[in-house]
Write a protein that holds these residues in place. Structure first.
Motif, mmCIF file in Angstrom:
data_model
loop_
_atom_site.group_PDB
_atom_site.id
_atom_site.type_symbol
_atom_site.label_atom_id
_atom_site.label_comp_id
_atom_site.label_asym_id
_atom_site.label_seq_id
_atom_site.Cartn_x
_atom_site.Cartn_y
_atom_site.Cartn_z
ATOM 1 N N ILE A 4 0.875 -1.158 0.000
ATOM 2 C CA ILE A 4 0.000 0.000 0.000
ATOM 3 C C ILE A 4 0.914 1.211 0.000
ATOM 4 O O ILE A 4 1.914 1.239 0.730
ATOM 5 N N ILE A 5 0.614 2.198 -0.814
ATOM 6 C CA ILE A 5 1.336 3.455 -0.762
ATOM 7 C C ILE A 5 0.411 4.479 -0.119
ATOM 8 O O ILE A 5 -0.697 4.721 -0.603
ATOM 9 N N PHE A 6 0.873 5.010 1.002
ATOM 10 C CA PHE A 6 0.140 6.017 1.753
ATOM 11 C C PHE A 6 0.711 7.398 1.451
ATOM 12 O O PHE A 6 1.865 7.522 1.050
ATOM 13 N N GLU A 7 -0.089 8.417 1.685
ATOM 14 C CA GLU A 7 0.408 9.788 1.643
ATOM 15 C C GLU A 7 0.624 10.218 3.088
ATOM 16 O O GLU A 7 -0.316 10.172 3.902
ATOM 17 N N ASP A 8 1.855 10.621 3.422
ATOM 18 C CA ASP A 8 2.106 11.035 4.797
ATOM 19 C C ASP A 8 1.610 12.461 5.028
ATOM 20 O O ASP A 8 1.077 13.108 4.119
ATOM 21 N N PHE A 9 1.800 12.972 6.227
ATOM 22 C CA PHE A 9 1.251 14.280 6.590
ATOM 23 C C PHE A 9 1.877 15.430 5.812
ATOM 24 O O PHE A 9 1.291 16.499 5.712
ATOM 25 N N SER A 10 3.070 15.214 5.254
ATOM 26 C CA SER A 10 3.716 16.260 4.459
ATOM 27 C C SER A 10 3.454 16.095 2.963
ATOM 28 O O SER A 10 4.013 16.811 2.152
ATOM 29 N N GLY A 11 2.621 15.124 2.600
ATOM 30 C CA GLY A 11 2.261 14.926 1.197
ATOM 31 C C GLY A 11 3.166 13.993 0.425
ATOM 32 O O GLY A 11 3.032 13.868 -0.789
ATOM 33 N N HIS A 12 4.106 13.318 1.105
ATOM 34 C CA HIS A 12 5.017 12.393 0.436
ATOM 35 C C HIS A 12 4.411 10.990 0.343
ATOM 36 O O HIS A 12 3.650 10.580 1.219
ATOM 37 N N SER A 13 4.801 10.267 -0.690
ATOM 38 C CA SER A 13 4.350 8.882 -0.874
ATOM 39 C C SER A 13 5.217 7.944 -0.041
ATOM 40 O O SER A 13 6.443 7.977 -0.150
ATOM 41 N N VAL A 14 4.571 7.123 0.773
ATOM 42 C CA VAL A 14 5.281 6.200 1.648
ATOM 43 C C VAL A 14 4.768 4.781 1.393
ATOM 44 O O VAL A 14 3.621 4.471 1.709
ATOM 45 N N PRO A 15 5.616 3.913 0.812
ATOM 46 C CA PRO A 15 5.174 2.545 0.558
ATOM 47 C C PRO A 15 5.333 1.660 1.789
ATOM 48 O O PRO A 15 6.245 1.835 2.586
ATOM 49 N N LEU A 16 4.440 0.734 1.924
ATOM 50 C CA LEU A 16 4.505 -0.255 2.983
ATOM 51 C C LEU A 16 4.299 -1.618 2.343
ATOM 52 O O LEU A 16 3.263 -1.865 1.722
ATOM 53 N N LEU A 17 5.305 -2.494 2.454
ATOM 54 C CA LEU A 17 5.241 -3.836 1.886
ATOM 55 C C LEU A 17 4.953 -4.828 2.994
ATOM 56 O O LEU A 17 5.459 -4.677 4.114
ATOM 57 N N PHE A 18 4.161 -5.851 2.682
ATOM 58 C CA PHE A 18 3.784 -6.812 3.696
ATOM 59 C C PHE A 18 3.447 -8.155 3.046
ATOM 60 O O PHE A 18 3.200 -8.225 1.847
ATOM 61 N N PRO A 19 3.425 -9.236 3.833
ATOM 62 C CA PRO A 19 3.197 -10.578 3.291
ATOM 63 C C PRO A 19 1.788 -10.766 2.713
ATOM 64 O O PRO A 19 0.835 -10.109 3.147
ATOM 65 N N ASP A 20 1.692 -11.678 1.771
ATOM 66 C CA ASP A 20 0.405 -11.987 1.129
ATOM 67 C C ASP A 20 -0.656 -12.475 2.111
ATOM 68 O O ASP A 20 -1.844 -12.308 1.856
ATOM 69 N N ARG A 21 -0.253 -13.073 3.214
ATOM 70 C CA ARG A 21 -1.232 -13.635 4.151
ATOM 71 C C ARG A 21 -2.018 -12.557 4.896
ATOM 72 O O ARG A 21 -3.055 -12.827 5.482
ATOM 73 N N ILE A 22 -1.524 -11.317 4.863
ATOM 74 C CA ILE A 22 -2.241 -10.200 5.489
ATOM 75 C C ILE A 22 -3.088 -9.519 4.422
ATOM 76 O O ILE A 22 -2.602 -9.209 3.337
ATOM 77 N N ARG A 23 -4.347 -9.305 4.706
ATOM 78 C CA ARG A 23 -5.231 -8.647 3.740
ATOM 79 C C ARG A 23 -4.966 -7.145 3.726
ATOM 80 O O ARG A 23 -4.591 -6.566 4.749
ATOM 81 N N HIS A 24 -5.178 -6.529 2.589
ATOM 82 C CA HIS A 24 -4.973 -5.085 2.473
ATOM 83 C C HIS A 24 -5.779 -4.315 3.526
ATOM 84 O O HIS A 24 -5.267 -3.393 4.154
ATOM 85 N N GLU A 25 -7.016 -4.690 3.705
ATOM 86 C CA GLU A 25 -7.853 -3.953 4.649
ATOM 87 C C GLU A 25 -7.399 -4.135 6.097
ATOM 88 O O GLU A 25 -7.603 -3.254 6.933
ATOM 89 N N GLU A 26 -6.766 -5.285 6.410
ATOM 90 C CA GLU A 26 -6.238 -5.481 7.757
ATOM 91 C C GLU A 26 -5.110 -4.496 8.042
ATOM 92 O O GLU A 26 -5.048 -3.901 9.117
#
Length: 76
Positions: A4-26
C-alpha cells in the motif's frame, strides 16, 4: 508480496510492503490516519520491482509509478 502506498502528513508517498497472508484492509486498519494512494502486489527480481493488481476493498489499484516509488525507498 502486497503493498500500500500512503500519503504522509507532508504529502510524500510512503510505501509499505507486507506478506500476502495479510489482507490489504487489515493493514489499512492499523494505519487509519493516512490517505491510501495506491495498492496491489509487488514482486522483485534483482532490484527490478513490478507492481500489479488492486485492493478492491480499499478501492485502490497499482499505478505505473508505484515500482519507482518503492525502489526509491530502498535506495535511500
Amino acid at each position: 508480496m502486497k503493498y500500500i502506498i500512503f500519503e504522509d502528513f507532508s504529502g510524500h508517498s510512503v510505501p509499505l510492503l507486507f506478506p500476502d497472508r495479510i489482507r490489504h484492509e487489515e493493514l489499512r486498519e492499523v494505519i487509519p490516519y493516512s490517505r491510501v494512494i495506491s495498492a496491489g502486489y509487488v514482486s522483485s527480481l534483482e532490484g527490478d520491482y513490478r507492481c500489479h493488481g488492486e485492493a478492491k476493498e480499499l478501492d485502490a489499484r497499482s499505478r505505473p509509478e508505484d515500482a519507482e516509488i518503492i525502489a526509491g525507498h530502498f535506495r535511500d
